[in-house]
Design a protein around this motif. Structure first.
Motif, mmCIF file in Angstrom:
data_model
loop_
_atom_site.group_PDB
_atom_site.id
_atom_site.type_symbol
_atom_site.label_atom_id
_atom_site.label_comp_id
_atom_site.label_asym_id
_atom_site.label_seq_id
_atom_site.Cartn_x
_atom_site.Cartn_y
_atom_site.Cartn_z
ATOM 1 N N SER A 69 42.139 57.689 -102.303
ATOM 2 C CA SER A 69 43.231 56.706 -102.590
ATOM 3 C C SER A 69 43.457 56.180 -104.081
ATOM 4 C CB SER A 69 43.066 55.585 -101.564
ATOM 5 O OG SER A 69 42.006 54.709 -101.967
ATOM 6 N N ASN A 70 42.444 56.267 -104.872
ATOM 7 C CA ASN A 70 42.765 55.954 -106.125
ATOM 8 C C ASN A 70 43.010 57.037 -106.977
ATOM 9 O OD1 ASN A 70 40.242 56.950 -106.126
ATOM 10 N ND2 ASN A 70 39.199 55.313 -107.134
ATOM 11 N N THR A 94 43.657 58.273 -97.938
ATOM 12 C CA THR A 94 43.594 57.177 -97.801
ATOM 13 C C THR A 94 42.348 56.220 -98.012
ATOM 14 O OG1 THR A 94 43.044 56.983 -95.734
ATOM 15 C CG2 THR A 94 45.398 56.933 -95.978
ATOM 16 N N ASP A 105 39.031 55.014 -99.725
ATOM 17 C CA ASP A 105 38.532 54.077 -100.923
ATOM 18 C C ASP A 105 37.167 54.482 -101.205
ATOM 19 O OD1 ASP A 105 37.685 52.129 -102.480
ATOM 20 O OD2 ASP A 105 39.063 50.587 -101.802
ATOM 21 N N LYS A 150 39.716 53.690 -94.728
ATOM 22 C CA LYS A 150 39.017 53.381 -95.975
ATOM 23 C C LYS A 150 37.709 54.058 -95.957
ATOM 24 C CE LYS A 150 42.431 51.048 -97.347
ATOM 25 N NZ LYS A 150 43.362 51.396 -98.562
#
Length: 683
Positions: free
Chosen positions: A60-61, A302, A304, A341
């Motif tokens: 996600s990042n 998505t 994390d 996540k």
């Protein structure tokens, strides 16, 4: 008769004239033939080719989670995103007249032909960059005259159809640099851990030398040999005035910092999640295997990576090392969006690739909140009383079901729903499903996101129908969302190699339950972590409001729960039919859950479970079930749907001839609200 002979000079002049005419005619014919050939080649389409490109999966990042290539790692990039030094180095060593020739170099070709004829074999290489590209795209590597002719014709076609920059861009994205790296971007990442645009002159010269012998000149294999090749290329760049003598010396003296080899890593991040992504790409979105592996897709997920790392570390630290057969599943989502996540599908991916987050097990009492949500929408309140005692239930044409409480312990008294949730009372639960009818509970579960088949029987109240941790997590997300179901999302978008959007997933919320009933259930689920609750043992590990429900069977241990920011589910058990020791092993699901939730939310202030409009709070005397007065010794705060709260006051503790004075509900400044206003990241 005297014969007059023609003067030699005139004869020679006549012959010369004929030769010139013949030569001119031949040149004209040759030029015309060349023109026809060029026109023909220009009119013919180039053969179709599929350039294999590496598919990249992103967290996600934006971090790279994985690259899919199966031995051919290629990430095509435009010329503008490649270091000019790399392009200069490539031209200098591979084809110094690249900008001038029209597909092949006549001087090199003549020299190569001379060497080949003298030696009667195909020893000498004279291929230009364009010829090499033609060979890599369309032909085999066989050294035959037939292949050479085809290569020359295809090179001309490439020059006719593309500019020099386009040919150079295709070339540096196509050639093999060793260690499964095809193209300069994959090579830059493989050898130096950086993008092609960020390569230094020293790194560029080293990379440009590798295609000559990808194994022989690999700096991973022999750095000294790679440095010698680098020196040769730097000298060629200096020769062609691409570098000054000083710049070449500085580049050669620059220390080479190679990236750690991928196969030297101990573990890869989120392996079960990556497998889940592959399954979704192929089965849900219909992208075939070849396109998934070699299509150069960009898959944005998505996950994390920070939360994932915490989940993996906590699982590794909590599970006993001396019992490798004890397995685990953990999944965490953002309840507001459904974004997954973190996902841990087992304790050791190398030992077992089975993803237990998707596996189905009996949820035990962690299924009960689904049933209680249905009850709250069908006449129950948090204060609904039922007697918990040994009970025989009759259903479906006189079939009998005899549930029991854990450890055979019964209050043998009336208890309310809050107490039943807190202590996980089985008798209360089965009486509830008996009142509702099992099918109503099945319907509620389906609405919340449970997709597994369920049997509409009384034992469903105790979680006898198997579900996956991912399904249960989605159902809990709907509960904390005030009855809004969210679909779990792992992929936010998929782009093809050209940047075209193939897939886009956005959060979807569907109101499937009453917001007030959902909020009341959340409030009661907080009691699980209060003294006497089944999750109280780990309550001290968390410094924020949490709600959840434990669950256990002979073979499974669960804890599923949430804060307003995160919902997670943990399962612990064995793959095969081996019972779980509830005291020693069953406790581990609670420990993993509590440590994960606190660690995952570290840096975020405690968040309250807010109540929607239509909820009232009053103090209740638990013994009488009526409104508490200032004289009641043990008042408890209860929340109700407006109009369902008790109206009568408890008179059991009021002195004679005294009017009851009700306890006022607390103001909005609760402990956690005060904590939230005080909290700072370093606290």
């Amino acid at each position: 008769m005297e014969v007059i002979r023609e003067a030699p000079l005139l004869r020679y002049l006549r012959w010369a004239k004929k030769f010139v005419k013949f030569t001119i005619l031949s040149l004209l014919c040759f030029s015309f033939a060349i023109l026809l050939l060029i026109l023909y080649l220009r009119s013919q389409p180039l053969p179709e080719t599929f350039v294999k490109q590496t598919t990249t999966i992103y967290a996600s990042n934006g971090e790279v989670l994985d690259t899919m290539h199966r031995g051919e790692n290629r990430i095509s990039v435009p010329l503008a995103e490649i270091s000019p030094a790399l392009l200069d180095a490539t031209i200098a060593i591979e084809d110094r007249s690249f900008r001038e020739h029209f597909g092949f170099d006549w001087k090199r070709l003549a020299m190569a032909a001379y060497v080949d004829v003298v030696n009667m074999d195909m020893r000498q290489g004279a291929s230009t960059i364009t010829q090499q590209l033609a060979r890599n795209l369309y032909l085999s590597l066989d050294k035959t005259w037939e292949r050479k002719i085809k290569e020359a014709l295809l090179a001309i076609q490439l020059e006719l159809n593309y500019s020099k920059d386009e040919i150079l861009e295709m070339y540096v994205n196509q050639i093999y640099y060793g260690h499964s790296a095809y193209g300069v971007q994959a090579a830059a990442q493989t050898y130096f851990g950086k993008d092609a645009k960020d390569l230094t002159v020293a790194e560029s010269a080293m990379l440009a030398g590798i295609p000559k012998g990808p194994t022989y000149y690999s700096p991973f294999v022999d750095l000294e040999r790679a440095k010698a090749r680098q020196k040769l290329i730097l000298d060629a760049m200096e020769r062609d005035n691409l570098l000054t003598s000083k710049e070449a010396e500085q580049a050669y003296a620059e220390p080479i910092k190679l990236k750690q080899r991928a196969n030297d890593k101990v573990t890869e991040p989120a392996p079960y999640f990556r497998d889940y992504i592959a399954t979704l790409v192929k089965n849900k979105y219909g992208i075939d295997e070849e396109k998934f592996i070699h299509g150069g897709l960009k898959i944005h997920t998505t996950l994390d990576p920070v939360v994932q790392k915490k989940a993996e570390d906590i699982v590794a630290s909590v599970l006993p090392k001396n019992n490798p057969n004890l397995q685990v599943a953990l999944v965490a989502m953002d309840p507001a969006t459904g974004y997954i996540k973190a996902m841990v599908g087992g304790r050791d991916y190398k030992a077992s690739q089975f993803n237990r987050v998707l596996g189905k097990r009996q949820p035990g009492s962690s299924f009960k909140p689904i049933m209680y949500l249905s009850a709250l929408q069908n006449g129950y309140t948090p204060l609904t009383l039922m007697k918990s005692e040994p009970t025989v239930f009759t259903y479906d044409n006189n079939k009998q079901y005899i549930p029991g409480n854990f450890g055979g312990k019964y209050p043998n008294a009336l208890i309310n729903m809050r107490e039943a949730i807190k202590t996980s009372d089985n008798i209360y639960a089965v009486k509830t499903i008996d009142f509702l009818g099992p099918q109503k509970v099945v319907d509620q579960a389906k609405q919340l996101g449970i997709t597994s088949s369920m049997q509409a029987v009384p034992s469903l109240a105790l979680g006898t129908s198997p579900v996956s941790p991912l399904e249960l997590n989605a159902a809990y997300a709907a509960i904390v969302n005030k009855g809004q179901a969210v679909k779990p999302i792992a992929i936010t978008s998929i782009e093809d190699s050209e940047g075209n959007l193939l897939v886009e997933e956005k959060p979807e919320k569907t109101q499937v339950a009453d917001p007030v009933a959902s909020a009341l259930l959340v409030n009661m689920m907080q009691s699980v972590f209060e003294q006497g609750g089944t999750g109280y043992r780990v309550a001290g590990e968390m410094n924020r409001p949490v709600a959840g429900k434990t669950g256990s069977t002979d073979y499974d241990a669960w804890l599923s729960g949430f804060t307003p920011q995160l919902v997670s589910t943990v399962w612990v058990g064995y793959d095969k039919n081996q019972k779980v020791d509830d005291v020693k092993e069953g406790y581990l699901s609670k420990k993993i859950w509590s440590q994960f939730m606190e660690s995952a939310l570290k840096g975020q202030p405690p968040a309250l479970f807010d109540m929607p409009a239509g909820v009232v709070s009053v103090y209740i005397d638990p013994a009488s079930g009526k409104l508490a007065t200032e004289h009641c010794p043990n008042p408890q705060l209860f929340y109700f749907a407006s109009g369902t709260e008790p109206q009568d006051y408890c008179m059991n503790h009021i002195p004679k001839n005294e009017t009851p004075t009700p306890l006022k509900p607390p103001d909005s400044s609760t402990f956690w609200q005060r904590m939230g206003s005080w909290w700072k990241p370093d606290h």
